[in-house]
Motif scaffolding. Structure first.
Motif, PDB file in Angstrom:
ATOM      1  N   TYR A 335      49.214  38.349  51.159  1.00 11.19           N
ATOM      2  CA  TYR A 335      49.641  39.669  51.627  1.00 11.19           C
ATOM      3  C   TYR A 335      50.126  40.507  50.445  1.00 11.19           C
ATOM      4  O   TYR A 335      49.821  41.708  50.340  1.00 11.19           O
ATOM      5  CB  TYR A 335      50.749  39.538  52.674  1.00 11.19           C
ATOM      6  CG  TYR A 335      50.256  39.627  54.104  1.00 11.19           C
ATOM      7  CD1 TYR A 335      49.980  40.856  54.693  1.00 11.19           C
ATOM      8  CD2 TYR A 335      50.067  38.483  54.863  1.00 11.19           C
ATOM      9  CE1 TYR A 335      49.539  40.948  56.005  1.00 11.19           C
ATOM     10  CE2 TYR A 335      49.626  38.544  56.180  1.00 11.19           C
ATOM     11  CZ  TYR A 335      49.354  39.784  56.752  1.00 11.19           C
ATOM     12  OH  TYR A 335      48.905  39.868  58.047  1.00 11.19           O
ATOM     13  N   ALA A 336      50.886  39.889  49.553  1.00  8.75           N
ATOM     14  CA  ALA A 336      51.377  40.627  48.395  1.00  8.75           C
ATOM     15  C   ALA A 336      50.228  41.055  47.492  1.00  8.75           C
ATOM     16  O   ALA A 336      50.195  42.184  46.980  1.00  8.75           O
ATOM     17  CB  ALA A 336      52.375  39.768  47.628  1.00  8.75           C
ATOM     18  N   ALA A 339      48.433  43.993  48.992  1.00  9.86           N
ATOM     19  CA  ALA A 339      49.167  45.238  48.744  1.00  9.86           C
ATOM     20  C   ALA A 339      48.885  45.761  47.345  1.00  9.86           C
ATOM     21  O   ALA A 339      48.647  46.964  47.141  1.00  9.86           O
ATOM     22  CB  ALA A 339      50.664  44.997  48.933  1.00  9.86           C
ATOM     23  N   GLY A 346      53.761  44.493  45.678  1.00 10.10           N
ATOM     24  CA  GLY A 346      54.010  43.544  46.759  1.00 10.10           C
ATOM     25  C   GLY A 346      55.137  42.603  46.374  1.00 10.10           C
ATOM     26  O   GLY A 346      55.066  41.951  45.327  1.00 10.10           O
TER      27      GLY A 346
END
Length: 512
Positions: A335-336, A339, A346
């Protein structure tokens, strides 16, 4: 002849097992209820967890002595089944670690899953006990009376007469039985186990299966084929509310019966740049670890100017020694990175949510981590979003109640938005729906799993109703065929689209 050693929960002693013991003996079993010091009267006021472990060990050894007396020099040892109810699982596990060769099975009766080094206090649901023992670890904990027993578990199935009897049998619990850490060894790993769940408290076999299939890795051992599960449709004290049904379940458990859980499906191997277990290809990027935060940074660093940031907040409770560490888990790592691939920083926070009583600590960790992120010169301190996952959803409370001006968006994926019925130990402060009065201008993005467990889904539905009543708009990203933690469990085009849709919604608020 199977021998059952029964260890009760806090405040209660051997007498609470009378009806269950009668049912087991009628079936030909031997029964030894443990008279745990402190639950048997004032003489046990100075007892600690070690004393209770030694009492269970003594009972195991007494069986061997009796067998030897009956059979001369070559006794046919009785199979020993240790039953731990609530707190009683701690002395049971401690004794099993010391006499593992003699224990045929451990039965968790509506009990938690303590690990080596855990103090029983971590599983105590009554906040008042934590407050008492934080200042006086040797204090005597007074027993509940009447309806106060609800603070320790569901009283479903107990009549007024049952509650009166429970109170009459109760004795103060020595504080050191709750504050002394449990010490275990690997010798109990080979001992078969069973779980008896009292469903009125909210825990069901289906809920445990969901945890094994889609939850953190530390729960996967529950799918071991040697572990059988049973349900009793009653509250936390089945020895009073359903003694015959409990006796039957114990006999079935001793026979190795019970529902087996399905193991989780292995996640497919990731493609290049995708760690195993995530559903999108995301490129690697520079990462820096600062205290409890990992910063994932776009190329260019400070030279490219400060960037907006998304702070990702994991769920839980999670074990203290979880491997890999939460910041290296594929879900948050990717997820980071996603981003960063879209032009923002992130940040992944490793907060200390290890027990139901840890939400205040975890909230403070998150607040500190957010300030660490905002103070970094590569971050635009006025454009930050927070993104919460699963059990971390309860940590949205303070941000909803008083959102700062720099908080451009609050996102949550398959969140828990109220404590579950059995989570009595959670500080009552952490109820996001009660905090919505402050969020009328805060953009909210909620990713909802269509195949979510019913207990968590109910908290989301109630939150959305409260949000509508409070005039708070919520952008909903639906994953109709997604389970809890769908990024791992359901690697489909629908799931991939949901991740991207949620990310785009958050970015739009950051850039607006």
């Amino acid at each position: 002849m199977t021998a059952f050693i029964l260890a009760s929960g806090p405040f209660t002693g051997a007498a609470v097992w009378d009806e269950v013991a009668a049912g087991l003996r009628a079936a030909g079993a031997q029964v030894l209820p443990a008279a745990l010091a402190g639950a048997e009267g004032a003489e046990g006021a100075g007892a600690d967890l070690e004393a209770h472990i030694e009492e269970v060990v003594r009972l195991i050894d007494s069986l061997d002595a009796a067998d030897a007396g009956d059979a001369g020099d070559a006794p046919d040892a009785s199979p020993v089944v240790l039953v731990g109810h609530d707190y009683g699982i701690h002395p049971v596990l401690g004794a099993a670690a010391r006499r593992s060769e003699r224990v045929a099975r451990i039965v968790y009766l509506d009990a938690g899953l303590p690990q080596d080094g855990d103090a029983p206090l971590a599983l105590v649901p009554d906040p008042g006990v934590h407050a008492l023992l934080s200042g006086q670890p040797d204090a005597l904990v007074p027993p509940p009376e009447g309806e106060e027993w609800q603070r320790w578990g569901s009283t479903a199935g107990l009549s007024a007469q049952h509650l009166d009897r429970l109170s009459a049998l109760a004795a103060p619990q020595p504080g050191r039985t709750l504050t002394q850490p449990l010490r275990l060894t690997g010798s109990i790993d080979a001992v078969p186990t069973s779980g008896i769940l009292c469903t009125a408290g909210g825990t069901t076999i289906a809920a445990v299966q969901n945890l094994v299939s889609y939850g953190p890795p530390q729960f996967r051992w529950l799918a071991d084929p040697r572990i059988g599960f049973f349900e009793l449709a009653t509250g936390h004290w089945p020895m009073l509310s359903e003694p015959q049904a409990l006796a039957g379940a114990l006999l079935s458990a001793a026979a190795g019966e019970g529902r087996r859980l399905d193991p989780p499906k292995d996640a497919p191997e990731g493609a290049a740049g995708r760690p195993q277990g995530f559903l999108l290809d995301v490129p690697e990027c520079p990462r820096e670890r600062i205290g409890r935060v990992d910063l994932h940074l776009p190329d260019g660093g400070a030279a490219s100017g400060p960037r907006p940031a998304i702070v990702f907040v994991h769920g839980g409770p999670l074990p203290r020694d979880m491997e890999p560490g939460i910041r290296d888990a594929p879900l948050y790592l990717c997820y980071a990175r996603l981003a960063v691939s879209l032009g923002v920083v992130g940040a992944v926070v490793a907060h200390r949510l290890h027990a139901l009583t840890d939400f205040p600590t975890a909230a403070a960790d998150v607040a500190e981590a957010v300030e660490t992120v905002r103070s970094d010169p590569r971050v635009d301190a006025d454009r930050v979003a927070l993104w919460f996952f699963s059990g971390g959803g309860l940590l949205t409370t303070d941000w909803l109640a008083a959102p700062p001006s720099w908080l451009r968006c609050l996102a949550a994926s398959y969140p828990l938005l109220a404590p579950l019925p059995a989570w009595l130990a959670v500080d009552p402060h952490f109820r996001p729906a009660d905090a919505l009065h402050g969020a009328t201008r805060l953009p909210l993005v909620l990713t909802r799993a269509g195949l979510e467990g019913p207990d968590i889904a109910a908290t989301v539905a109630d939150f959305l109703t409260a949000a509508k009543d409070a005039g708070v708009a919520v952008d909903i990203v639906d994953v109709p065929n997604g389970h809890h933690a769908f990024e791992h469990a359901d690697q489909t085009d629908e799931s991939r689209a949901a991740v991207l849709d949620g990310m785009r919604a958050v970015l739009a608020y950051l850039e607006g």
